[in-house]
Design an enzyme around this catalytic site. Structure first.
Site, PDB file in Angstrom:
ATOM      1  N   ARG A  75       0.846  -1.203   0.000  1.00 61.81           N
ATOM      2  CA  ARG A  75       0.000   0.000   0.000  1.00 61.81           C
ATOM      3  C   ARG A  75       0.879   1.249   0.000  1.00 61.81           C
ATOM      4  O   ARG A  75       1.466   1.599   1.011  1.00 61.81           O
ATOM      5  CB  ARG A  75      -0.900  -0.018   1.232  1.00 61.81           C
ATOM      6  N   ARG A 101       1.156  -6.271  -9.816  1.00 61.81           N
ATOM      7  CA  ARG A 101       1.574  -5.720  -8.523  1.00 61.81           C
ATOM      8  C   ARG A 101       1.736  -6.789  -7.448  1.00 61.81           C
ATOM      9  O   ARG A 101       2.215  -6.492  -6.357  1.00 61.81           O
ATOM     10  CB  ARG A 101       0.597  -4.629  -8.064  1.00 61.81           C
ATOM     11  N   HIS A 171       0.305   3.608 -10.503  1.00 63.46           N
ATOM     12  CA  HIS A 171      -0.683   4.056  -9.496  1.00 63.46           C
ATOM     13  C   HIS A 171       0.045   4.838  -8.394  1.00 63.46           C
ATOM     14  O   HIS A 171       0.170   4.373  -7.257  1.00 63.46           O
ATOM     15  CB  HIS A 171      -1.350   2.792  -8.931  1.00 63.46           C
ATOM     16  N   GLU A 274      -2.453   9.231 -10.872  1.00 58.86           N
ATOM     17  CA  GLU A 274      -2.051   8.001 -11.553  1.00 58.86           C
ATOM     18  C   GLU A 274      -1.972   8.207 -13.067  1.00 58.86           C
ATOM     19  O   GLU A 274      -2.912   8.721 -13.670  1.00 58.86           O
ATOM     20  CB  GLU A 274      -3.067   6.898 -11.236  1.00 58.86           C
TER      21      GLU A 274
HETATM   22  C1  BG6 Z   1      -7.806   3.665  -7.634  1.00 57.86           C
HETATM   23  C2  BG6 Z   1      -9.229   3.356  -8.016  1.00 57.86           C
HETATM   24  O1  BG6 Z   1      -7.016   3.712  -8.766  1.00 57.86           O
HETATM   25  O2  BG6 Z   1      -7.309   2.636  -6.773  1.00 57.86           O
HETATM   26  C3  BG6 Z   1     -10.062   3.240  -6.750  1.00 57.86           C
HETATM   27  O3  BG6 Z   1      -9.733   4.367  -8.868  1.00 57.86           O
HETATM   28  C4  BG6 Z   1      -9.456   2.198  -5.812  1.00 57.86           C
HETATM   29  O4  BG6 Z   1     -11.400   2.917  -7.084  1.00 57.86           O
HETATM   30  C5  BG6 Z   1      -8.001   2.547  -5.550  1.00 57.86           C
HETATM   31  O5  BG6 Z   1     -10.192   2.160  -4.610  1.00 57.86           O
HETATM   32  C6  BG6 Z   1      -7.261   1.578  -4.638  1.00 57.86           C
HETATM   33  O6  BG6 Z   1      -7.384   0.275  -5.097  1.00 57.86           O
HETATM   34  P1  BG6 Z   1      -6.725  -0.927  -4.292  1.00 57.86           P
HETATM   35  O7  BG6 Z   1      -7.130  -2.172  -5.018  1.00 57.86           O
HETATM   36  O8  BG6 Z   1      -5.240  -0.718  -4.323  1.00 57.86           O
HETATM   37  O9  BG6 Z   1      -7.265  -0.836  -2.885  1.00 57.86           O
END
Ligand code: BG6
Length: 302
Positions: A75, A101, A171, A274
């Site tokens: 994260r 990922r 991301h 992103e």
């Molecule tokens: C973003 C999406 O790119 O990633 C969101 O637009 C999403 O909808 C977020 O909640 C996080 O995603 P994840 O799978 O890493 O919890």
């Protein structure tokens, strides 16, 4: 087969400036420590978790509750989203945001460039497991260059015999001092799909201020975004190529609380900007043997 730390260092270290160390999770991580910047790059996920130019606060946000578990994405940093962004278009049981990922990548080369920047190239190829999620042969190459600026380029090559449709993202979780004082410039007047209101489409004329959950796919934009951070007295410029959409995401309070790997107040100090090829409008159709390169350059400005 995963390589040991000493095998990785024999092949890829450059003194103290680029070397593999054991992360507290036990995973090998490439630590970059040059006159220009520090950075950390995991083989798990090809995941860059840290970038900090000398004299600056960290540029990437990283959750201190990240799980570092196989099958879970780290994260923060820059998760690599591929070959689908969000839920799988037809198979809902497959993991959100694809499998790049959560896969182990291979280090292909490292170099200290003559101008002092550090460079690493990682690769991910299809495997028996990936074939169960995505029945196509492929090669992904991730090139990361760490200097005063950070350059990240994901090149995807389709090695199958029929055209495929892909979505993808770098991301990027940016670290900010105080989200309430942040303004994002570069998306004014750009139409966006608002995922917090079931996909309603609109545009706004002012620079974006974050005052609640934001989950937007900005459509048909190749523009740089500049994240002005009054609290840290700096701006972060996110430039890109090979991308015609930009996603901006902040989960805000309730969604932050609902995530086990995200601190309750973490939404105050992060913002995802992103570089994407993201649905509903910006997907990539690759004919056999075709490649596409998605890249971002992240620079700190005063
Ligand atoms: C973003 C999406 O790119 O990633 C969101 O637009 C999403 O909808 C977020 O909640 C996080 O995603 P994840 O799978 O890493 O919890």
């Amino acid at each position: 087969m995963l390589q040991t730390l000493s095998e990785l260092n024999n092949l890829f270290s450059h003194g103290e400036q680029m070397r593999f160390v054991a992360h507290p999770s036990g995973w090998p991580v490439l630590r970059v420590d040059t006159a220009q910047a520090t950075a950390e790059l995991h083989l798990y996920g090809g995941h860059l978790t840290h970038f900090q130019p000398r004299g600056q606060a960290p540029v990437l946000w990283l959750s201190d509750q990240s799980l570092y578990q196989s099958g879970k994405a780290v994260r923060g940093g820059i998760p690599l989203i591929w070959p689908w962004f969000g839920p799988h278009p037809t198979r809902q049981a497959l993991p959100q945001h694809g499998f790049a990922r959560t896969s182990w990548w291979h280090m292909a080369e490292t170099a200290l460039l003559p101008d002092g920047r550090a460079h690493a190239l990682l690769q991910l190829r299809d495997s028996e497991i990936s074939q169960t999620w995505w029945p196509h042969p492929f090669l992904l190459e991730l090139a990361i260059t760490v200097g005063e600026a950070l350059e990240v380029a994901l090149t995807m090559t389709h090695l199958g015999h029929e055209a495929v449709t892909i979505s993808a993202a770098l991301h990027t979780y940016l670290a900010v001092g105080d989200i309430s004082k942040v303004r994002v410039r570069g998306l004014e007047g750009t139409r966006f799909v608002d995922k917090t209101t079931g996909g309603r489409e609109r545009a706004a004329s002012q620079p974006l201020a974050i005052q609640q959950e934001v989950d937007r796919v900005y459509v048909a934009t190749t523009a740089d975004c500049v994240v002005e951070d009054a609290a840290l007295g700096r701006a972060i410029r996110v430039g890109k190529t090979g991308s015609r959409s930009t996603v901006v995401w902040n989960p805000w309070q309730a969604k932050a609380r609902a995530m086990a790997d995200f601190p309750d107040d973490g939404y105050r100090t992060m913002l995802c900007v992103e570089t994407t090829a993201a649905p509903p409008y910006d997907t990539l159709t690759l004919p056999p043997q075709a490649s596409h390169r998605l890249s971002t350059t992240i620079t700190v400005e005063p």
